[in-house]
Design a protein around this motif. Structure first.
Motif, PDB file in Angstrom:
ATOM      1  N   LYS A 112       0.833  -1.201   0.000  1.00 32.37           N
ATOM      2  CA  LYS A 112       0.000   0.000   0.000  1.00 32.37           C
ATOM      3  C   LYS A 112       0.868   1.251   0.000  1.00 32.37           C
ATOM      4  CE  LYS A 112      -3.415   2.593   2.675  1.00 32.37           C
ATOM      5  NZ  LYS A 112      -2.579   3.817   2.656  1.00 32.37           N
ATOM      6  N   VAL A 115       2.105   1.889  -3.480  1.00 28.14           N
ATOM      7  CA  VAL A 115       1.034   2.456  -4.306  1.00 28.14           C
ATOM      8  C   VAL A 115       0.818   3.924  -3.949  1.00 28.14           C
ATOM      9  CG1 VAL A 115      -1.443   2.367  -4.784  1.00 28.14           C
ATOM     10  CG2 VAL A 115      -0.105   0.251  -4.726  1.00 28.14           C
ATOM     11  N   ASP A 119       1.100   7.230  -6.366  1.00 28.65           N
ATOM     12  CA  ASP A 119       0.087   8.277  -6.444  1.00 28.65           C
ATOM     13  C   ASP A 119       0.695   9.652  -6.165  1.00 28.65           C
ATOM     14  OD1 ASP A 119      -1.690   6.267  -7.003  1.00 28.65           O
ATOM     15  OD2 ASP A 119      -2.539   6.180  -4.979  1.00 28.65           O
ATOM     16  N   TYR A 135       5.221  -5.094 -14.791  1.00 34.13           N
ATOM     17  CA  TYR A 135       3.898  -4.533 -14.533  1.00 34.13           C
ATOM     18  C   TYR A 135       3.098  -4.178 -15.785  1.00 34.13           C
ATOM     19  CZ  TYR A 135       5.749  -4.434  -9.847  1.00 34.13           C
ATOM     20  OH  TYR A 135       6.290  -4.810  -8.656  1.00 34.13           O
ATOM     21  N   LEU A 146       0.813  -6.285 -11.618  1.00 31.52           N
ATOM     22  CA  LEU A 146       0.265  -4.985 -11.235  1.00 31.52           C
ATOM     23  C   LEU A 146      -1.109  -5.157 -10.603  1.00 31.52           C
ATOM     24  CD1 LEU A 146       0.487  -1.940 -11.126  1.00 31.52           C
ATOM     25  CD2 LEU A 146      -0.493  -1.833 -13.419  1.00 31.52           C
ATOM     26  N   LYS A 147      -1.941  -6.004 -11.206  1.00 31.73           N
ATOM     27  CA  LYS A 147      -3.273  -6.241 -10.654  1.00 31.73           C
ATOM     28  C   LYS A 147      -3.174  -6.814  -9.243  1.00 31.73           C
ATOM     29  CE  LYS A 147      -4.962  -7.189 -15.328  1.00 31.73           C
ATOM     30  NZ  LYS A 147      -5.451  -8.235 -16.262  1.00 31.73           N
ATOM     31  N   GLU A 150      -2.206  -4.057  -6.808  1.00 30.22           N
ATOM     32  CA  GLU A 150      -3.340  -3.181  -6.519  1.00 30.22           C
ATOM     33  C   GLU A 150      -4.297  -3.835  -5.531  1.00 30.22           C
ATOM     34  OE1 GLU A 150      -3.752  -0.166  -7.509  1.00 30.22           O
ATOM     35  OE2 GLU A 150      -2.639   0.149  -9.366  1.00 30.22           O
ATOM     36  N   ALA A 154      -5.091  -2.601  -1.686  1.00 28.38           N
ATOM     37  CA  ALA A 154      -6.459  -2.351  -1.226  1.00 28.38           C
ATOM     38  C   ALA A 154      -6.733  -3.113   0.064  1.00 28.38           C
ATOM     39  CB  ALA A 154      -7.456  -2.760  -2.305  1.00 28.38           C
TER      40      ALA A 154
END
Length: 239
Positions: A112, A115, A119, A135, A146-147, A150, A154
């Motif tokens: 996280k 990620v 961002d 990725y 990459l999926k 993610e 989450a």
């Protein structure tokens, strides 16, 4: 009639959600976006002043030239330039094998954080393309790696929110520290106890403890730890 309408609404929602997933993961790269190989990206490491300085994180490539003092040769973050060193954003290992895009073995909380770093670069620097490899494939499409990142990020966000909610249920200890007297924790209501934070294992890969004020009738609960050198019913404990 209401059953037919309900069925129609369910089908509509399912189709809409499926379309969203397809568009999110299979969205074609914008025409102006460049696809890089690792060898091409390596040319933009700040050593050639005629070229911009680029870095990648989770396969997304950013122009960080405006931060030349940090990302250029001799800068504190130059080790990120010209490569995807996603793992180093949380590991702090900026040498050798540490400068890798592999997230193998990282906790959901650490993923996280990576990620979140991506961002940050999206907000702060110019996004210019994607790095083909782990990725993104040769068409610029997201790969399973990459999926997976993610999804794991989450999950980390959910666990972090769960931990905050659990900790809000219990009053935290007061604390203070001074160079002359050291530190101490105390409770206005209840008694200081160290409580394990089990969610922390999934978030960081490590188990940590927090100081919580526990009522006297609840002191026999399992998992409560008395501070070293502190009496059983002491309101204040040195740390």
């Amino acid at each position: 009639m209401w059953r037919i309408r309900s069925l129609f609404m369910v089908i509509t929602l399912a189709v809409g959600f499926s379309a969203f997933l397809i568009s999110f993961f299979l969205k074609p790269p914008p025409p102006s976006m460049r696809l890089f190989t690792a060898e091409e990206l390596a040319l933009y490491n700040g050593s050639d002043e005629s070229l911009p300085i680029l870095l990648a994180i989770l396969g997304s490539v950013f122009d960080v030239s405006k931060g030349k003092n940090h990302y250029g040769i001799g800068g504190a973050y130059n080790h990120f330039a010209g490569r995807d060193a996603s793992r180093a954003f949380v590991s702090g290992n900026f040498t050798g094998d540490g400068l890798t895009d592999s997230l193998h073995g990282l906790s959901s909380g650490e993923v996280k954080s990576i990620v979140d770093w991506r961002d940050f670069y999206l907000r702060t620097y110019k996004f210019i393309g994607r790095l083909m490899g782990r990725y993104y494939d040769k068409q610029g499409q997201a790969t399973k790696h990459l999926k997976g990142a993610e999804v794991k990020a989450a999950r980390g966000a959910q666990l972090l929110e769960k931990q905050k909610m659990e900790e809000n249920k219990l009053p935290s200890c007061n604390s203070r520290w001074s160079q002359n007297e050291g530190g101490e924790v105390w409770c206005d209501n209840g008694y200081p106890r160290l409580v394990q934070r089990p969610v922390e294992i999934a978030l960081t890969g490590k188990m940590s403890k927090s100081c919580t004020c526990i009522k006297e009738e609840e002191l026999d609960q399992p998992g409560l730890e008395i501070y070293q050198g502190c009496d059983y019913l002491a309101k204040t404990c040195p740390v």
